[in-house]
Scaffold this motif. Structure first.
Motif, PDB file in Angstrom:
ATOM      1  N   ALA A  31       0.970  -1.227   0.090  1.00  0.00           N
ATOM      2  CA  ALA A  31       0.102   0.012   0.103  1.00  0.00           C
ATOM      3  C   ALA A  31       0.979   1.274   0.068  1.00  0.00           C
ATOM      4  O   ALA A  31       0.801   2.316   0.854  1.00  0.00           O
ATOM      5  N   THR A  32       1.819   1.409  -1.047  1.00  0.00           N
ATOM      6  CA  THR A  32       2.699   2.471  -1.260  1.00  0.00           C
ATOM      7  C   THR A  32       2.655   2.860  -2.536  1.00  0.00           C
ATOM      8  O   THR A  32       2.583   1.842  -3.472  1.00  0.00           O
ATOM      9  N   SER A  33       2.757   4.104  -2.984  1.00  0.00           N
ATOM     10  CA  SER A  33       2.715   4.518  -4.550  1.00  0.00           C
ATOM     11  C   SER A  33       4.304   4.311  -4.840  1.00  0.00           C
ATOM     12  O   SER A  33       5.283   4.271  -4.102  1.00  0.00           O
ATOM     13  N   ALA A  34       4.377   4.119  -6.229  1.00  0.00           N
ATOM     14  CA  ALA A  34       5.444   4.034  -7.034  1.00  0.00           C
ATOM     15  C   ALA A  34       6.346   5.098  -6.863  1.00  0.00           C
ATOM     16  O   ALA A  34       7.783   5.031  -6.523  1.00  0.00           O
ATOM     17  N   ASP A  35       5.982   6.433  -6.404  1.00  0.00           N
ATOM     18  CA  ASP A  35       6.814   7.499  -6.363  1.00  0.00           C
ATOM     19  C   ASP A  35       7.385   7.487  -4.907  1.00  0.00           C
ATOM     20  O   ASP A  35       8.487   7.666  -4.824  1.00  0.00           O
ATOM     21  N   ALA A  82     -17.233   2.247  11.309  1.00  0.00           N
ATOM     22  CA  ALA A  82     -16.552   1.196  10.936  1.00  0.00           C
ATOM     23  C   ALA A  82     -16.147   1.049   9.446  1.00  0.00           C
ATOM     24  O   ALA A  82     -15.113   0.657   9.078  1.00  0.00           O
ATOM     25  N   HIS A  83     -17.176   1.413   8.619  1.00  0.00           N
ATOM     26  CA  HIS A  83     -16.854   1.555   7.340  1.00  0.00           C
ATOM     27  C   HIS A  83     -15.855   2.360   6.907  1.00  0.00           C
ATOM     28  O   HIS A  83     -14.886   2.152   5.963  1.00  0.00           O
ATOM     29  N   ALA A  84     -15.822   3.654   7.344  1.00  0.00           N
ATOM     30  CA  ALA A  84     -14.796   4.454   7.022  1.00  0.00           C
ATOM     31  C   ALA A  84     -13.331   3.877   7.421  1.00  0.00           C
ATOM     32  O   ALA A  84     -12.274   4.224   6.563  1.00  0.00           O
ATOM     33  N   LEU A  90      -7.880  -0.520   4.625  1.00  0.00           N
ATOM     34  CA  LEU A  90      -7.530  -1.487   3.427  1.00  0.00           C
ATOM     35  C   LEU A  90      -6.477  -0.807   2.562  1.00  0.00           C
ATOM     36  O   LEU A  90      -5.901  -1.348   1.987  1.00  0.00           O
ATOM     37  N   ALA A  91      -6.848   0.484   2.298  1.00  0.00           N
ATOM     38  CA  ALA A  91      -5.875   1.416   1.508  1.00  0.00           C
ATOM     39  C   ALA A  91      -4.551   1.332   2.002  1.00  0.00           C
ATOM     40  O   ALA A  91      -3.711   1.437   1.024  1.00  0.00           O
ATOM     41  N   GLU A  92      -4.316   0.847   3.391  1.00  0.00           N
ATOM     42  CA  GLU A  92      -3.010   0.888   3.858  1.00  0.00           C
ATOM     43  C   GLU A  92      -2.398  -0.555   3.708  1.00  0.00           C
ATOM     44  O   GLU A  92      -1.515  -0.776   4.293  1.00  0.00           O
ATOM     45  N   GLY A  93      -3.200  -1.614   3.344  1.00  0.00           N
ATOM     46  CA  GLY A  93      -2.753  -3.030   3.116  1.00  0.00           C
ATOM     47  C   GLY A  93      -3.008  -3.620   4.475  1.00  0.00           C
ATOM     48  O   GLY A  93      -2.423  -4.667   4.560  1.00  0.00           O
ATOM     49  N   LEU A  94      -4.041  -3.077   5.117  1.00  0.00           N
ATOM     50  CA  LEU A  94      -4.413  -3.695   6.593  1.00  0.00           C
ATOM     51  C   LEU A  94      -5.892  -4.484   6.238  1.00  0.00           C
ATOM     52  O   LEU A  94      -6.805  -3.704   5.718  1.00  0.00           O
ATOM     53  N   VAL A  95      -5.961  -5.505   7.036  1.00  0.00           N
ATOM     54  CA  VAL A  95      -7.179  -6.183   7.231  1.00  0.00           C
ATOM     55  C   VAL A  95      -7.742  -5.758   8.521  1.00  0.00           C
ATOM     56  O   VAL A  95      -7.105  -5.859   9.502  1.00  0.00           O
ATOM     57  N   THR A  96      -9.172  -5.824   8.702  1.00  0.00           N
ATOM     58  CA  THR A  96      -9.681  -5.232   9.967  1.00  0.00           C
ATOM     59  C   THR A  96     -10.779  -6.445  10.283  1.00  0.00           C
ATOM     60  O   THR A  96     -11.341  -6.665   9.619  1.00  0.00           O
ATOM     61  N   GLY A 300     -13.175   8.197  11.283  1.00  0.00           N
ATOM     62  CA  GLY A 300     -12.668   6.611  10.867  1.00  0.00           C
ATOM     63  C   GLY A 300     -11.338   6.867  10.153  1.00  0.00           C
ATOM     64  O   GLY A 300     -10.312   6.143  10.557  1.00  0.00           O
ATOM     65  N   ARG A 301     -11.230   7.699   9.473  1.00  0.00           N
ATOM     66  CA  ARG A 301     -10.040   7.894   8.411  1.00  0.00           C
ATOM     67  C   ARG A 301      -8.623   8.254   9.595  1.00  0.00           C
ATOM     68  O   ARG A 301      -7.586   7.801   9.428  1.00  0.00           O
ATOM     69  N   THR A 302      -9.049   9.453  10.362  1.00  0.00           N
ATOM     70  CA  THR A 302      -8.109  10.080  11.336  1.00  0.00           C
ATOM     71  C   THR A 302      -7.509   8.973  12.413  1.00  0.00           C
ATOM     72  O   THR A 302      -6.557   8.894  12.514  1.00  0.00           O
ATOM     73  N   ALA A 303      -8.390   8.049  12.847  1.00  0.00           N
ATOM     74  CA  ALA A 303      -8.187   6.942  13.736  1.00  0.00           C
ATOM     75  C   ALA A 303      -7.284   5.879  13.272  1.00  0.00           C
ATOM     76  O   ALA A 303      -6.323   5.777  13.768  1.00  0.00           O
ATOM     77  N   VAL A 304      -7.485   5.383  11.862  1.00  0.00           N
ATOM     78  CA  VAL A 304      -6.344   5.123  11.190  1.00  0.00           C
ATOM     79  C   VAL A 304      -5.054   5.349  10.973  1.00  0.00           C
ATOM     80  O   VAL A 304      -4.153   4.884  11.330  1.00  0.00           O
ATOM     81  N   ARG A 305      -5.180   6.566  10.596  1.00  0.00           N
ATOM     82  CA  ARG A 305      -3.959   7.348  10.571  1.00  0.00           C
ATOM     83  C   ARG A 305      -3.192   7.535  11.789  1.00  0.00           C
ATOM     84  O   ARG A 305      -1.950   7.013  11.814  1.00  0.00           O
ATOM     85  N   LEU A 306      -3.793   7.791  12.651  1.00  0.00           N
ATOM     86  CA  LEU A 306      -3.182   7.879  14.256  1.00  0.00           C
ATOM     87  C   LEU A 306      -2.567   6.448  14.552  1.00  0.00           C
ATOM     88  O   LEU A 306      -1.602   6.286  14.992  1.00  0.00           O
ATOM     89  N   LEU A 307      -3.473   5.430  14.422  1.00  0.00           N
ATOM     90  CA  LEU A 307      -3.084   3.983  14.749  1.00  0.00           C
ATOM     91  C   LEU A 307      -1.569   3.578  13.924  1.00  0.00           C
ATOM     92  O   LEU A 307      -0.610   2.856  14.451  1.00  0.00           O
ATOM     93  N   LEU A 308      -1.480   4.066  12.573  1.00  0.00           N
ATOM     94  CA  LEU A 308      -0.350   3.557  11.906  1.00  0.00           C
ATOM     95  C   LEU A 308       0.979   4.149  12.273  1.00  0.00           C
ATOM     96  O   LEU A 308       1.965   3.836  12.458  1.00  0.00           O
ATOM     97  N   GLU A 309       0.488   5.520  12.849  1.00  0.00           N
ATOM     98  CA  GLU A 309       1.732   6.574  13.582  1.00  0.00           C
ATOM     99  C   GLU A 309       2.110   5.744  14.984  1.00  0.00           C
ATOM    100  O   GLU A 309       3.307   5.726  15.057  1.00  0.00           O
TER     101      GLU A 309
END
Length: 341
Positions: A31-35, A82-84, A90-96, A300-309
């Motif tokens: 889940a990373t860009s080519a750039d 939950a959906h968000a 999933l966009a970060e390569g993680l299953v929930t 939802g999006r922010t929670a995932v971002r914080l968790l990845l950090e």
């Protein structure tokens, strides 16, 4: 040889990406860009960076699975949350893995224990109560954890919550300007941070805008629809009933609405109704429901971002999102005959 001071943060800085992105590139996360991969690879070469064996071993133990615990999957707010979060993960390569606490501490703890045994990489939780043994076990085991919508006193983890005060204040001011003096409040459970905070905000705003502060006008529910129905029935049975109701979440608003309909009261004319949380079909009702809205998708999006950090060893600051009143036809001017003995 690589200088001891060179870290993944140096690689990220040179590549112009976040440390979390650099970490995912180096661990082979798809889940990373080519750039980003190209920039990180160039920075690694320039800095002659080689992750140490221990760090590489730690990365290899990751499952790319996170646990998500919501308070009640039947609550449309938590379904949207939950959906968000699931889509962002999933966009970060993680299953929930999804757990439903059902507003129950024992059920919450059963899911948390399962998440721990499944060795998830981290947990996003809307916590129940004031800190169970299973919640505190997350800290003891140093499992990356982020709280969402609710917090627990004494447990210091990053969180994503809503500034309920702004929206509730706007709602009370709006009802006062519409001529309402007795507003019934259907509160959430006081064992939750959201239940306590929203009640405090309502009481403070009621005093500020000259509404009745009669304690009989507050009914304590449990964030589920049956208590909203019971609350509306109780408040309408007072010797001096309210002319407006404010429910502290959407399921309780639905329950209150059902009671008002059963009693033949016209929403927005015989009784005003305001709900905390906006769900899609509230705007489709006749009349459409006035709501205190906040951005569940962003939560939802922010929670995932914080968790990845947190997973990547960082200590992100908590985030508080805004709330605002959306006025629709359900919060009209009170009938002059209502509330008379």
């Amino acid at each position: 040889m690589t200088a001891p001071s060179i870290t993944i943060k140096d690689v990220a800085a040179l590549a112009g990406v976040s440390p979390a992105t650099a970490s995912r590139v180096l661990s082979g996360n798809p889940a990373t860009s080519a750039d980003s991969r190209q920039k990180v690879a160039a920075a690694v070469t320039e800095l002659d960076f080689h992750p140490n064996a221990q760090a590489r071993a730690l990365r290899s133990t990751r499952t790319n699975v996170i646990g998500l615990l919501v308070s009640d999957v039947r609550n449309p707010f938590f379904a949207d949350l939950a959906h968000a979060a699931e889509q962002a993960a999933l966009a970060e390569g993680l299953v929930t893995l999804l757990g439903n606490a059902n507003e129950s501490i024992p059920q919450q703890d059963r899911y948390l224990d399962t998440f721990i045994s499944q060795r998830v990489d981290g947990i996003i939780a809307a916590p129940q109560g004031e800190g169970s043994s299973s919640l505190r076990a997350l800290l003891e085991r140093e499992i990356p954890t982020v709280f969402v919508d609710r917090t627990v006193d004494g447990i210091d983890v990053p969180s994503v919550t809503t500034d309920s005060d702004a929206g509730i204040r706007q709602a009370v001011e709006h009802l006062a300007r519409q001529g309402h003096e007795r507003v019934g409040y259907i509160a959430g459970p006081q064992t939750t941070s959201t239940g306590r905070d929203r009640l405090k905000s309502f009481a403070r705003a009621a005093g500020e805008f000259g509404l009745s502060t009669d304690p009989a006008l507050t009914y304590f529910g449990d964030f589920q629809s049956a208590s909203g129905s019971a609350g509306a029935h109780h408040l309408l049975g007072l010797a001096q009933p309210p002319t407006a109701l404010l429910a502290a979440d959407s399921p309780m608003a639905v329950g209150a609405l059902a009671t008002l309909n059963r009693k033949g009261l016209r929403i927005g004319r015989d009784m005003a109704l305001v709900a905390f949380d906006d769900i899609e079909w509230f705007s489709l009702l006749d009349p459409p429901l006035t709501v205190i809205s906040h951005d569940v998708e962003a939560m939802g999006r922010t929670a995932v971002r914080l968790l990845l950090e947190v997973i990547d060893g960082q200590k992100p600051a908590s985030v508080v999102l805004p709330s605002e009143l959306i006025v629709r036809a359900s919060s009209g001017t009170p009938d002059a005959s209502l509330g008379q003995p």
